[in-house]
Design a protein around this motif. Structure first.
Motif, PDB file in Angstrom:
ATOM      1  N   ASP A   1       0.820  -1.212   0.000  1.00 52.19           N
ATOM      2  CA  ASP A   1       0.000   0.000   0.000  1.00 52.19           C
ATOM      3  C   ASP A   1       0.853   1.261   0.000  1.00 52.19           C
ATOM      4  N   LEU A   2       2.171   1.101  -0.220  1.00 48.83           N
ATOM      5  CA  LEU A   2       3.103   2.237  -0.259  1.00 48.83           C
ATOM      6  C   LEU A   2       2.989   3.077   1.010  1.00 48.83           C
ATOM      7  N   GLN A   3       2.776   2.411   2.146  1.00 43.86           N
ATOM      8  CA  GLN A   3       2.671   3.072   3.459  1.00 43.86           C
ATOM      9  C   GLN A   3       1.605   4.155   3.469  1.00 43.86           C
ATOM     10  N   CYS A   4       0.493   3.877   2.803  1.00 43.07           N
ATOM     11  CA  CYS A   4      -0.583   4.863   2.708  1.00 43.07           C
ATOM     12  C   CYS A   4      -1.921   4.158   2.866  1.00 43.07           C
ATOM     13  N   ASP A   5      -2.731   4.630   3.820  1.00 41.20           N
ATOM     14  CA  ASP A   5      -4.053   4.054   4.045  1.00 41.20           C
ATOM     15  C   ASP A   5      -5.161   4.983   3.566  1.00 41.20           C
ATOM     16  N   GLY A   6      -4.795   5.949   2.733  1.00 38.14           N
ATOM     17  CA  GLY A   6      -5.728   6.933   2.208  1.00 38.14           C
ATOM     18  C   GLY A   6      -5.014   8.258   2.089  1.00 38.14           C
ATOM     19  N   LEU A   7      -5.441   9.104   1.150  1.00 39.96           N
ATOM     20  CA  LEU A   7      -4.733  10.375   0.980  1.00 39.96           C
ATOM     21  C   LEU A   7      -5.661  11.480   0.513  1.00 39.96           C
ATOM     22  N   LEU A   8      -5.304  12.699   0.898  1.00 41.56           N
ATOM     23  CA  LEU A   8      -5.904  13.896   0.337  1.00 41.56           C
ATOM     24  C   LEU A   8      -4.955  14.389  -0.745  1.00 41.56           C
ATOM     25  N   GLN A   9      -5.509  14.729  -1.890  1.00 37.87           N
ATOM     26  CA  GLN A   9      -4.649  15.095  -3.014  1.00 37.87           C
ATOM     27  C   GLN A   9      -4.086  16.508  -2.896  1.00 37.87           C
ATOM     28  N   ASN A  10      -4.852  17.414  -2.251  1.00 35.47           N
ATOM     29  CA  ASN A  10      -4.389  18.804  -2.170  1.00 35.47           C
ATOM     30  C   ASN A  10      -4.790  19.429  -0.835  1.00 35.47           C
ATOM     31  N   PRO A  11      -3.781  19.753   0.024  1.00 39.65           N
ATOM     32  CA  PRO A  11      -2.359  19.419  -0.126  1.00 39.65           C
ATOM     33  C   PRO A  11      -2.149  17.914   0.094  1.00 39.65           C
ATOM     34  N   LEU A  12      -1.078  17.362  -0.461  1.00 43.85           N
ATOM     35  CA  LEU A  12      -0.877  15.922  -0.374  1.00 43.85           C
ATOM     36  C   LEU A  12      -0.741  15.502   1.088  1.00 43.85           C
ATOM     37  N   THR A  13      -1.745  14.776   1.547  1.00 38.04           N
ATOM     38  CA  THR A  13      -1.813  14.327   2.942  1.00 38.04           C
ATOM     39  C   THR A  13      -1.928  12.816   2.955  1.00 38.04           C
ATOM     40  N   ILE A  14      -1.009  12.172   3.654  1.00 36.11           N
ATOM     41  CA  ILE A  14      -1.015  10.715   3.741  1.00 36.11           C
ATOM     42  C   ILE A  14      -1.502  10.298   5.128  1.00 36.11           C
ATOM     43  N   PHE A  15      -2.453   9.366   5.164  1.00 39.26           N
ATOM     44  CA  PHE A  15      -2.960   8.821   6.418  1.00 39.26           C
ATOM     45  C   PHE A  15      -2.388   7.419   6.631  1.00 39.26           C
ATOM     46  N   ALA A  16      -1.919   7.169   7.850  1.00 39.68           N
ATOM     47  CA  ALA A  16      -1.457   5.835   8.236  1.00 39.68           C
ATOM     48  C   ALA A  16      -2.290   5.385   9.424  1.00 39.68           C
ATOM     49  N   CYS A  17      -2.934   4.230   9.313  1.00 38.11           N
ATOM     50  CA  CYS A  17      -3.872   3.781  10.345  1.00 38.11           C
ATOM     51  C   CYS A  17      -3.269   2.716  11.251  1.00 38.11           C
ATOM     52  N   TYR A  18      -3.606   2.829  12.543  1.00 39.45           N
ATOM     53  CA  TYR A  18      -3.205   1.826  13.529  1.00 39.45           C
ATOM     54  C   TYR A  18      -4.383   1.569  14.449  1.00 39.45           C
ATOM     55  N   GLY A  19      -4.987   0.378  14.335  1.00 37.33           N
ATOM     56  CA  GLY A  19      -6.166   0.040  15.123  1.00 37.33           C
ATOM     57  C   GLY A  19      -5.950  -1.177  15.988  1.00 37.33           C
ATOM     58  N   PRO A  20      -5.342  -1.005  17.178  1.00 36.45           N
ATOM     59  CA  PRO A  20      -5.146  -2.154  18.067  1.00 36.45           C
ATOM     60  C   PRO A  20      -6.468  -2.675  18.613  1.00 36.45           C
ATOM     61  N   VAL A  21      -6.472  -3.917  19.061  1.00 34.67           N
ATOM     62  CA  VAL A  21      -7.656  -4.544  19.638  1.00 34.67           C
ATOM     63  C   VAL A  21      -8.132  -3.740  20.847  1.00 34.67           C
ATOM     64  N   ASN A  22      -9.459  -3.543  20.918  1.00 34.46           N
ATOM     65  CA  ASN A  22     -10.097  -2.820  22.026  1.00 34.46           C
ATOM     66  C   ASN A  22      -9.444  -1.477  22.311  1.00 34.46           C
ATOM     67  N   ALA A  23      -9.116  -0.777  21.216  1.00 36.30           N
ATOM     68  CA  ALA A  23      -8.577   0.576  21.326  1.00 36.30           C
ATOM     69  C   ALA A  23      -7.311   0.653  22.176  1.00 36.30           C
ATOM     70  N   GLY A  24      -6.528  -0.423  22.168  1.00 36.58           N
ATOM     71  CA  GLY A  24      -5.250  -0.409  22.871  1.00 36.58           C
ATOM     72  C   GLY A  24      -5.327  -0.528  24.371  1.00 36.58           C
ATOM     73  N   ALA A  25      -6.516  -0.866  24.906  1.00 35.47           N
ATOM     74  CA  ALA A  25      -6.654  -0.983  26.359  1.00 35.47           C
ATOM     75  C   ALA A  25      -5.753  -2.097  26.881  1.00 35.47           C
ATOM     76  N   ASN A  26      -5.063  -1.798  27.993  1.00 33.71           N
ATOM     77  CA  ASN A  26      -4.194  -2.786  28.655  1.00 33.71           C
ATOM     78  C   ASN A  26      -3.118  -3.339  27.724  1.00 33.71           C
ATOM     79  N   ALA A  27      -2.582  -2.486  26.863  1.00 37.01           N
ATOM     80  CA  ALA A  27      -1.540  -2.927  25.932  1.00 37.01           C
ATOM     81  C   ALA A  27      -0.286  -3.342  26.689  1.00 37.01           C
ATOM     82  N   THR A  28       0.343  -4.401  26.226  1.00 41.55           N
ATOM     83  CA  THR A  28       1.575  -4.869  26.846  1.00 41.55           C
ATOM     84  C   THR A  28       2.737  -3.979  26.411  1.00 41.55           C
ATOM     85  N   GLU A  29       3.867  -4.129  27.087  1.00 38.62           N
ATOM     86  CA  GLU A  29       5.055  -3.371  26.717  1.00 38.62           C
ATOM     87  C   GLU A  29       5.482  -3.701  25.293  1.00 38.62           C
TER      88      GLU A  29
END
Length: 317
Positions: A56-84
């Motif tokens: 995906d060329l490190q892109c999860d969606g983009l705005l063309q003007n100005p060029l904006t790249i979105f990168a998504c990170y969705g851990p399980v249960n919104a990252g609650a109680n995440a381990t080290e």
């Protein structure tokens, strides 16, 4: 155009958004972002395919003007109680996703790390973002999380918001619980489970601290407490049902589902939201349905059919 929503409506939108984010793990977060950005930015937003085998060329969606790249990170249960280890992975992803965006998108102007944390983002991720800003001052580098999702939603009309995140029950909706919706939830749930459940144990009186020692978040506790005002009404609906075995079958079905989810070592909130989906049957959430599902889960919780009825003690080695 700025739209005005009542205080009660804003609270319901925030509740629906939090549930959406908690369920938006992995690819679901990218799908949610795409739906929202297409509504807000139209053709200026370009969705990116989610078949990672092709890259995906490190892109999860983009705005063309100005060029904006979105990168998504969705851990399980919104990252609650995440381990080290999980936190180290998240921080590393910030760095690698940004480095990839720089490599593949030479005219990059803005980079946004999209996350589904429902609390404030972890300090380690904020620290990494500040580090990248210091190193790349020509690029606007930002986090895009719950606050940004909320601001975007509140700029939209009620119908569009419901399309994006469903609808959450307000205090008024809980007070105006619709018995027909509760029974529809119960009937649809029982149609997809084995009715020949073993009879459940006699229900216990709910311990005073059950909400706390089961490790549920403040959000989850709030929804169960809201539903508890209707627990007696739900109990009467089930006891008065034409099927005399409904109460025992329902208890057995939900206890079985709870134990199945618990065996997967899921976080308590993740178990609860899976039980919510089990009850809602995949239907788009309306305020009436949301109130009915939480009231049913509160009834089952109060009758000790789901979750633990006493603290789990650690056995000394």
């Amino acid at each position: 155009m700025t739209l005005t929503h009542s205080a009660s409506r804003k609270k319901a939108i925030r509740t629906a958004l939090e549930l959406k984010l908690r369920r938006a793990k992995g690819i679901r977060l990218q799908e949610f972002l795409t739906e929202l950005m297409k509504v807000i930015h139209g053709d200026n937003f370009q969705p990116i395919g989610t078949d990672y085998s092709r890259g995906d060329l490190q892109c999860d969606g983009l705005l063309q003007n100005p060029l904006t790249i979105f990168a998504c990170y969705g851990p399980v249960n919104a990252g609650a109680n995440a381990t080290e280890a999980a936190m180290k992975t998240a921080v590393a992803k910030v760095g690698t996703d940004f480095a990839g965006a720089l490599k593949y998108w030479s005219t990059l102007k803005v980079w946004k790390f999209v996350h589904n944390y429902v609390e404030q983002p972890p300090a380690q991720i904020v620290q990494k973002i500040l580090e990248l800003r210091a190193q790349h001052s020509a690029i606007a580098i930002d986090l895009f999380g719950k606050e940004q999702f909320e601001a975007a939603l509140l700029s939209l009309d009620a119908e569009t918001i419901t399309e994006l995140v469903g609808d959450a029950a307000s205090d008024e909706d809980f007070r105006a619980l619709q018995p027909s919706v509760v029974l529809a939830v119960v009937d649809s749930t029982m149609k997809v489970v084995d009715h020949r459940q073993a009879p459940d144990d006699a229900p216990l009186e709910v311990p005073q601290q059950k909400l706390h020692f089961n490790g549920l978040s403040a959000h989850s506790q709030d929804r169960i407490v809201k539903g508890m005002q209707n627990a007696a009404r739900v109990a009467k609906l089930i006891q008065d049902h034409q099927d005399p075995m409904l109460e025992s079958d329902l208890a057995g079905a939900f206890k079985g589902k709870y134990l199945e989810l618990k065996a997967q070592s899921l976080d308590p909130d993740d178990i609860l939201f899976n039980l919510y989906d089990f009850s809602a049957g995949g239907h788009r959430t309306s305020a009436a349905l949301d109130a009915a599902v939480w009231s049913l889960l509160a009834y089952l919780f109060e009758k000790c059919m789901i979750f633990e009825d006493k603290p789990v003690t650690q056995v000394a080695a």
